[in-house]
Design a protein around this motif. Sequence first.
Motif, PDB file in Angstrom:
ATOM      1  N   ASP A 432       0.819  -1.215   0.000  1.00  0.00           N
ATOM      2  CA  ASP A 432       0.000   0.000   0.000  1.00  0.00           C
ATOM      3  C   ASP A 432       0.857   1.270   0.000  1.00  0.00           C
ATOM      4  O   ASP A 432       0.317   2.383   0.004  1.00  0.00           O
ATOM      5  N   GLY A 433       2.177   1.123  -0.016  1.00  0.00           N
ATOM      6  CA  GLY A 433       3.061   2.273  -0.103  1.00  0.00           C
ATOM      7  C   GLY A 433       3.168   3.091   1.165  1.00  0.00           C
ATOM      8  O   GLY A 433       3.748   4.179   1.153  1.00  0.00           O
ATOM      9  N   SER A 434       2.653   2.587   2.287  1.00  0.00           N
ATOM     10  CA  SER A 434       2.675   3.364   3.525  1.00  0.00           C
ATOM     11  C   SER A 434       3.991   3.245   4.276  1.00  0.00           C
ATOM     12  O   SER A 434       4.293   4.076   5.132  1.00  0.00           O
ATOM     13  N   SER A 435       4.778   2.226   3.963  1.00  0.00           N
ATOM     14  CA  SER A 435       6.049   2.022   4.653  1.00  0.00           C
ATOM     15  C   SER A 435       7.007   1.271   3.743  1.00  0.00           C
ATOM     16  O   SER A 435       6.598   0.667   2.742  1.00  0.00           O
ATOM     17  N   VAL A 436       8.275   1.320   4.125  1.00  0.00           N
ATOM     18  CA  VAL A 436       9.303   0.700   3.299  1.00  0.00           C
ATOM     19  C   VAL A 436      10.273  -0.051   4.210  1.00  0.00           C
ATOM     20  O   VAL A 436      10.591   0.406   5.320  1.00  0.00           O
ATOM     21  N   ALA A 437      10.727  -1.217   3.748  1.00  0.00           N
ATOM     22  CA  ALA A 437      11.613  -2.070   4.534  1.00  0.00           C
ATOM     23  C   ALA A 437      13.023  -2.061   3.939  1.00  0.00           C
ATOM     24  O   ALA A 437      13.191  -2.154   2.724  1.00  0.00           O
ATOM     25  N   TYR A 438      14.003  -1.948   4.809  1.00  0.00           N
ATOM     26  CA  TYR A 438      15.417  -2.003   4.443  1.00  0.00           C
ATOM     27  C   TYR A 438      16.024  -3.280   5.031  1.00  0.00           C
ATOM     28  O   TYR A 438      15.933  -3.501   6.245  1.00  0.00           O
ATOM     29  N   LEU A 439      16.628  -4.107   4.186  1.00  0.00           N
ATOM     30  CA  LEU A 439      17.311  -5.312   4.660  1.00  0.00           C
ATOM     31  C   LEU A 439      18.780  -4.996   4.876  1.00  0.00           C
ATOM     32  O   LEU A 439      19.519  -4.752   3.921  1.00  0.00           O
ATOM     33  N   ASN A 440      19.229  -5.004   6.122  1.00  0.00           N
ATOM     34  CA  ASN A 440      20.606  -4.679   6.442  1.00  0.00           C
ATOM     35  C   ASN A 440      21.507  -5.900   6.229  1.00  0.00           C
ATOM     36  O   ASN A 440      21.044  -7.052   6.149  1.00  0.00           O
ATOM     37  N   TYR A 441      22.822  -5.652   6.159  1.00  0.00           N
ATOM     38  CA  TYR A 441      23.789  -6.721   5.902  1.00  0.00           C
ATOM     39  C   TYR A 441      23.766  -7.797   6.976  1.00  0.00           C
ATOM     40  O   TYR A 441      24.137  -8.950   6.728  1.00  0.00           O
ATOM     41  N   ASP A 442      23.338  -7.469   8.222  1.00  0.00           N
ATOM     42  CA  ASP A 442      23.315  -8.439   9.319  1.00  0.00           C
ATOM     43  C   ASP A 442      21.979  -9.161   9.438  1.00  0.00           C
ATOM     44  O   ASP A 442      21.665  -9.766  10.472  1.00  0.00           O
ATOM     45  N   ASN A 443      21.174  -9.118   8.359  1.00  0.00           N
ATOM     46  CA  ASN A 443      19.867  -9.789   8.282  1.00  0.00           C
ATOM     47  C   ASN A 443      18.788  -9.118   9.137  1.00  0.00           C
ATOM     48  O   ASN A 443      17.734  -9.708   9.378  1.00  0.00           O
ATOM     49  N   THR A 444      19.037  -7.893   9.594  1.00  0.00           N
ATOM     50  CA  THR A 444      18.000  -7.141  10.283  1.00  0.00           C
ATOM     51  C   THR A 444      17.178  -6.350   9.269  1.00  0.00           C
ATOM     52  O   THR A 444      17.737  -5.712   8.372  1.00  0.00           O
TER      53      THR A 444
END
Length: 483
Positions: A432-444
């Motif tokens: 729905d475009g309300s939020s965005v996820a970032y995958l960090n190098y440590d799998n967080t």
Amino acid sequence: MKLATYFIILTICIACKNQQPLNQEQSDIISLIETKASRGGKIWSLDWSPDDRFIAVGNASGLLRIYDADNLELVQVLTGFKATINSIHYSPDGNKIIASGGHDDPRIILWDLVKKSNIIIKDHNRQIRSVRWSPQGKYFASTSHDGTIRIWTPEGVFVKMFKGANGGCVGIDWLDEDKIAAACWDNTIRTYSISSRDSLLIENGDHRRKAVLSVDWHPNKKHLATGDYGNDEDPIHNVKIWDHNGQLIKKMTSHEKEIRSLAWNKDGSILATGGESVRTWNEAGELLNIFPGDNTPVWSLDWNKEGNKIVSGHNDGKVRIWNAEGELLNLMDGHSSESSSISFSKDSSQLMIGFSGGILRHFNLENMTSASYEPHSRSIKNITWSPDQKYIAMSSNDGTGSIAKIENGIIANTTDSFGEGHYVNDIAWNTDGSSVAYLNYDNTIFVYSITGALQYTVKATEEDINSIAWIDGKPIGEKVERE
């Protein structure tokens, strides 16, 4: 038809074996768009066409550009690679051109310049350091870090494979239509034959951690020249001349940088070598000239057909044309900043390009306007559009992320950078475009609102994940095979 539609025709068809020829208007539009973008840093590869009319150039942007050899004006752009082009070579008749991709895109693309079609070869599984046509064009060869040297027909049909050195080979050159020589990472030079099991292993020296980067047969076919890659144990960068039996004839040691490229001129009277500068030598290995410059390393070079001019590609992104005495005849000044990420909007009307200096360039392909922004201090690594195309999320090698809002085809504002220590493998918007996820190098996985506010984090338990998928409103880490 809109400009963006023309552009998407090229990017789709260029990956097809049965590509339809582009008309002149489409080609003009592509060239216009391309010349507005950065040329992209180091000149990894180049080749002078057999008729001396054109020079083909490849670099970290993944675009193969063809320039008029007389004035270095852009003539044609060939696309298909996603990243660095390691090697380029025209067929002997000039009707075809082959190129190979680097670590991020280990493919060969064979373009037919007459039919305006291409063939893509994906057989190598590690970067392909060199591709080379045989003298009469009966075959072409490819050499890769996967440890193999492969032979192909001009139609891209596999012929034969040789097991090369551990770690693979780099430079490659044909003696004739049957025999080939390769410069290898294990500090050897190896020759192979298509028609027989004949082979030769030439030991380049005592330090096995060195490598041989370049090789070129002399026109008389009786000897060949090679260029070294020094290391901490043996920092000398040698040019060597060998006879066809592998006996050392001459060693030249004046280069201060590795010799990534070398070539004999047409009659074999002059050898050009590229290290910290271009140097020329006579057939006996005596130094003739050191070409002037600012000691920017030479990554590629080639002679014209007549053997009286040299084109060289440099680490500073510039292409230089010289006469045999080292007089600079022409210069194409590239851009020092390499493109590190590219992303189109869903309707292809807008293009975002991130550069190594943290600069973001926004192209509106409807009206051919562009603007530059500097949201980060280092390379922009990822750019991802929101589902409604009103925002882009990006990450940088400076360890932060940011979000930009798009209004009326331009960037209206960008958030302050967020997420100190974010070295991101992937970015994905919620549906729905309300939020965005970032995958960090440590799998967080870090989830942010469109204003850049941290909402929550999730620690992925799976190993080796490299991608995010939103499932039932939650971000999930996945392992996706990259092509």
